[in-house]
Write an enzyme that holds these catalytic residues in place. Structure first.
Site, short mmCIF file in Angstrom:
data_model
loop_
_atom_site.label_atom_id
_atom_site.label_comp_id
_atom_site.label_asym_id
_atom_site.label_seq_id
_atom_site.Cartn_x
_atom_site.Cartn_y
_atom_site.Cartn_z
N ASP A 1 0.80 -1.23 0.00
CA ASP A 1 0.00 0.00 0.00
C ASP A 1 0.83 1.27 0.00
OD1 ASP A 1 -2.24 -1.69 0.12
OD2 ASP A 1 -2.16 -1.73 2.30
N LYS B 1 1.69 2.09 -5.05
CA LYS B 1 2.23 1.50 -6.28
C LYS B 1 1.29 1.75 -7.46
CE LYS B 1 2.37 -2.57 -4.29
NZ LYS B 1 2.01 -2.16 -2.93
N GLY C 1 -4.56 -4.45 -3.76
CA GLY C 1 -5.54 -3.40 -4.09
C GLY C 1 -4.75 -2.18 -4.52
N HIS C 2 -4.74 -1.89 -5.81
CA HIS C 2 -3.94 -0.79 -6.34
C HIS C 2 -4.88 0.33 -6.81
CE1 HIS C 2 -0.52 -3.90 -7.17
NE2 HIS C 2 -0.77 -3.72 -5.89
N GLN D 1 2.00 -6.20 -3.21
CA GLN D 1 2.45 -6.25 -1.80
C GLN D 1 3.74 -5.43 -1.64
OE1 GLN D 1 1.36 -9.71 -3.14
NE2 GLN D 1 -0.56 -8.76 -2.63
P1 GDP Z 1 -0.84 0.23 -3.50
O1 GDP Z 1 -1.40 -1.03 -3.02
O2 GDP Z 1 0.63 0.35 -3.26
O3 GDP Z 1 -1.19 0.52 -4.94
O4 GDP Z 1 -1.50 1.41 -2.64
P2 GDP Z 1 -3.08 1.54 -2.29
O5 GDP Z 1 -3.82 1.96 -3.50
O6 GDP Z 1 -3.55 0.33 -1.57
O7 GDP Z 1 -3.01 2.68 -1.19
C1 GDP Z 1 -2.48 3.94 -1.46
C2 GDP Z 1 -3.56 4.99 -1.20
O8 GDP Z 1 -2.96 6.27 -1.15
C3 GDP Z 1 -4.61 5.06 -2.29
O9 GDP Z 1 -5.82 5.43 -1.71
C4 GDP Z 1 -4.10 6.16 -3.20
O10 GDP Z 1 -5.11 6.80 -3.93
C5 GDP Z 1 -3.48 7.09 -2.19
N1 GDP Z 1 -2.35 7.89 -2.65
C6 GDP Z 1 -1.35 7.55 -3.51
N2 GDP Z 1 -0.43 8.53 -3.57
C7 GDP Z 1 -0.83 9.51 -2.73
C8 GDP Z 1 -0.29 10.77 -2.32
O11 GDP Z 1 0.79 11.18 -2.73
N3 GDP Z 1 -1.00 11.48 -1.41
C9 GDP Z 1 -2.19 11.05 -0.91
N4 GDP Z 1 -2.81 11.83 -0.02
N5 GDP Z 1 -2.74 9.87 -1.27
C10 GDP Z 1 -2.07 9.11 -2.16
P1 IMO Z 2 -0.93 -4.27 -2.20
O1 IMO Z 2 -0.46 -4.86 -3.50
C1 IMO Z 2 -0.96 -4.63 2.13
C2 IMO Z 2 -1.06 -8.69 3.78
C3 IMO Z 2 -2.31 -9.12 4.53
C4 IMO Z 2 -1.67 -10.05 5.55
C5 IMO Z 2 -0.58 -10.75 4.75
C6 IMO Z 2 -0.98 -12.10 4.19
O2 IMO Z 2 -2.22 -3.57 -2.29
O3 IMO Z 2 0.14 -3.48 -1.55
P2 IMO Z 2 -2.55 -12.81 2.17
O4 IMO Z 2 -4.01 -12.57 1.92
O5 IMO Z 2 -1.67 -12.25 1.11
O6 IMO Z 2 -2.24 -14.25 2.48
O7 IMO Z 2 -2.23 -11.99 3.53
O8 IMO Z 2 -0.28 -9.86 3.67
N1 IMO Z 2 -1.30 -8.20 2.40
C7 IMO Z 2 -1.22 -6.90 2.05
N2 IMO Z 2 -1.00 -5.79 2.81
N3 IMO Z 2 -1.07 -4.52 0.81
C8 IMO Z 2 -1.27 -5.63 0.03
O9 IMO Z 2 -1.25 -5.57 -1.32
C9 IMO Z 2 -1.38 -6.88 0.66
N4 IMO Z 2 -1.59 -8.15 0.22
C10 IMO Z 2 -1.51 -8.93 1.29
O10 IMO Z 2 -2.93 -8.03 5.13
O11 IMO Z 2 -1.05 -9.31 6.56
MG MG Z 3 -2.96 -1.70 -1.81
#
Ligand code: GDP
Ligand code: IMO
Ligand code: MG
Length: 428
Positions: A13, A16, A40-41, A224
């Site tokens: 998270d 990415k 979840g991207h 991840q």
């Molecule tokens: P990922 O799994 O690495 O793709 O990240 P996620 O999408 O799960 O979580 C990142 C969250 O931060 C999302 O809600 C994005 O929309 C948000 N986000 C990404 N870059 C920025 C930033 O520079 N500032 C803020 N405030 N939010 C951001």
């Molecule tokens: P993105 O790509 C954050 C965490 C789960 C748990 C551990 C194992 O959005 O960054 P699993 O279901 O993979 O067997 O769970 O890994 N986890 C993540 N945490 N971002 C993710 O993906 C994750 N995918 C799995 O919360 O701790």
């Molecule tokens: Mg994510």
């Protein structure tokens, strides 16, 4: 410099999705190499939010090719949902999405196993996403997984499914003492996604070799993060795949000698979802403030993310482990309202300094962070798109982070939208 791997530096998270969508503008092929719909991207396109779980984050840029590689585990229902969602948003997928025939499938019994294992009183709770990721990879490694290729022949699929079903049924009924599924229902449930899978299924390894031979720009998308890697993360509190850069070679079939660069995505603070050690975690008002300002709720499960300060030890570990030579810093705007900001520059264990991230989760759990304090900037950086416009203390924070970790930022993100970005250097 045509082949680049993009990895999460922390516990996932990091942003990415946004970073890869930006980098995809100058990329021909974007290929996911591991994980499944546990990821979840999040990407914003013209103010509209999309959360991708399986399909690469480059899909919103026209004319590129998006690949789901052999290292990914695919839940056909999750794939169908994502395909439908993108199609209804007007995103073209034909001739743009390719799925490896070698990828393994997540079946409903994997999800059930994941849930049973997480609710067991005998086992340590990992806090998984409950998506069946671990059990599906377990079948893959045990060599009885069902792969995309098995969908080509319905009879083969049914036969393999039956054998696996009977094994699992026996474990569920006799060991777990739980109800299990009905075979005909399971088969009907799975077969309905056959057309979609077949439509996109191909030999993506050969496809990638061809693209690399043509000198196309390829971005390998990691899901991840480094600290969730099955081997190098905080085992057992990890996911079940190699999310680190090496996973791109095995998860796509790209030779290590063809990887030119590794880019790390890192958040200006740290978050983690689920269980496991987290040395800089804040269980106080500062942690709450990070969670609120950063909207830190899981993009897949909606669970609140644990929050803490930037951990320079983790970042340095990720840099050396992945061979990261450039970084993208995200969510700097989330720190706007803090009076002071801490950065972890080292760990102490039993009063003694430790050289880096210890290999044992137990030992990491007992590590105390050593902090360096920085003054906050107390002004909004949201949406700033040039480094000169950043307040001095924000610039200083960013400079100090670069010194602490030893790698420069090519991009600094100041908000979730595409334009909320400071571009310092291009990727290619
Ligand atoms: P990922 O799994 O690495 O793709 O990240 P996620 O999408 O799960 O979580 C990142 C969250 O931060 C999302 O809600 C994005 O929309 C948000 N986000 C990404 N870059 C920025 C930033 O520079 N500032 C803020 N405030 N939010 C951001
Ligand atoms: P993105 O790509 C954050 C965490 C789960 C748990 C551990 C194992 O959005 O960054 P699993 O279901 O993979 O067997 O769970 O890994 N986890 C993540 N945490 N971002 C993710 O993906 C994750 N995918 C799995 O919360 O701790
Ligand atoms: Mg994510």
């Amino acid at each position: 410099m045509p082949v680049v791997v993009v990895v999460g530096v922390q516990w996932g998270d990091e942003g990415k999705g946004k970073a890869i969508d930006l980098l995809s503008e100058e990329t021909d092929v974007i290929a996911r190499y591991q994980g499944g719909h546990n990821a979840g991207h999040t990407i914003y396109v013209d103010g509209k939010q999309f959360v991708l779980h399986l399909i690469p984050s480059g899909i919103f840029r026209k004319d590129n090719l998006c690949i789901i590689g052999n290292g990914v585990v695919i839940d056909p229902a999750a794939l169908q949902e994502e395909v439908d969602q993108l199609k209804s948003a007007g995103v073209e997928l034909d001739n743009r999405l390719a799925i490896s025939v070698r990828a393994n499938i997540i079946l409903p019994y994997h999800q059930l196993s994941d849930q049973v294992s997480e609710s067991s009183n005998n086992r340590q709770k990992i806090g998984t996403t409950g998506r069946g990721i671990g059990p599906s990879y377990a079948d893959k490694i045990a060599r009885f997984g069902i792969r995309v290729e098995d969908f080509f022949d319905k009879d083969i699929l049914k036969e393999k499914l039956k054998v696996n079903f009977e094994d699992k049924q026996s474990i569920f009924q006799n060991v777990y003492k739980k109800d299990f599924l009905d075979f005909d229902q399971l088969y009907d449930q799975v077969i309905q996604y056959r057309d979609t899978l077949m439509h996109f299924a191909t030999d993506t390894q050969a496809m990638l070799q061809q693209k690399i031979a043509e000198n196309k720009k390829v971005l390998c998308e990691g899901a991840q993060g480094t600290m969730l890697d099955i081997d190098h993360g905080t085992y057992p509190f990890v996911t079940s795949s190699n999310s680190t850069a090496g996973g791109a070679c095995t998860g796509l079939g790209i030779p290590p000698t063809k990887i030119d660069r590794v880019v790390g995505i890192v958040k200006a603070y740290t978050t983690r979802v689920g269980g496991g050690p987290f040395p800089t975690e804040l269980k106080d008002k500062n942690g709450e403030q990070l969670g609120e300002k950063g909207h830190e709720f899981g993009a897949t499960t909606g669970r609140p993310r644990r929050c803490g300060w930037f951990d320079g030890v983790v970042a340095r570990y990720a840099i050396s482990l992945n061979g990261i030579d450039k970084m993208v810093l995200t969510k700097i705007d989330v720190l706007d309202s803090f009076d002071t900001i801490q950065v972890c520059v080292g760990y102490r264990h039993n009063g003694k300094e430790v050289p880096g991230v210890p290999p044992s989760a137990k030992m990491l759990e007992n590590c105390e962070p050593v902090y360096k304090e920085f003054p906050g900037w107390k002004t909004s950086t949201s949406g700033i798109d040039s480094i000169d416009q950043l307040p001095d203390n924000a610039k200083r924070y960013i400079d100090e982070l670069q010194k602490i970790i030893g790698v420069d930022f090519m991009t600094i993100s100041t908000g979730p939208e595409r334009h909320q970005t400071i571009q310092i250097e291009n990727l290619f």
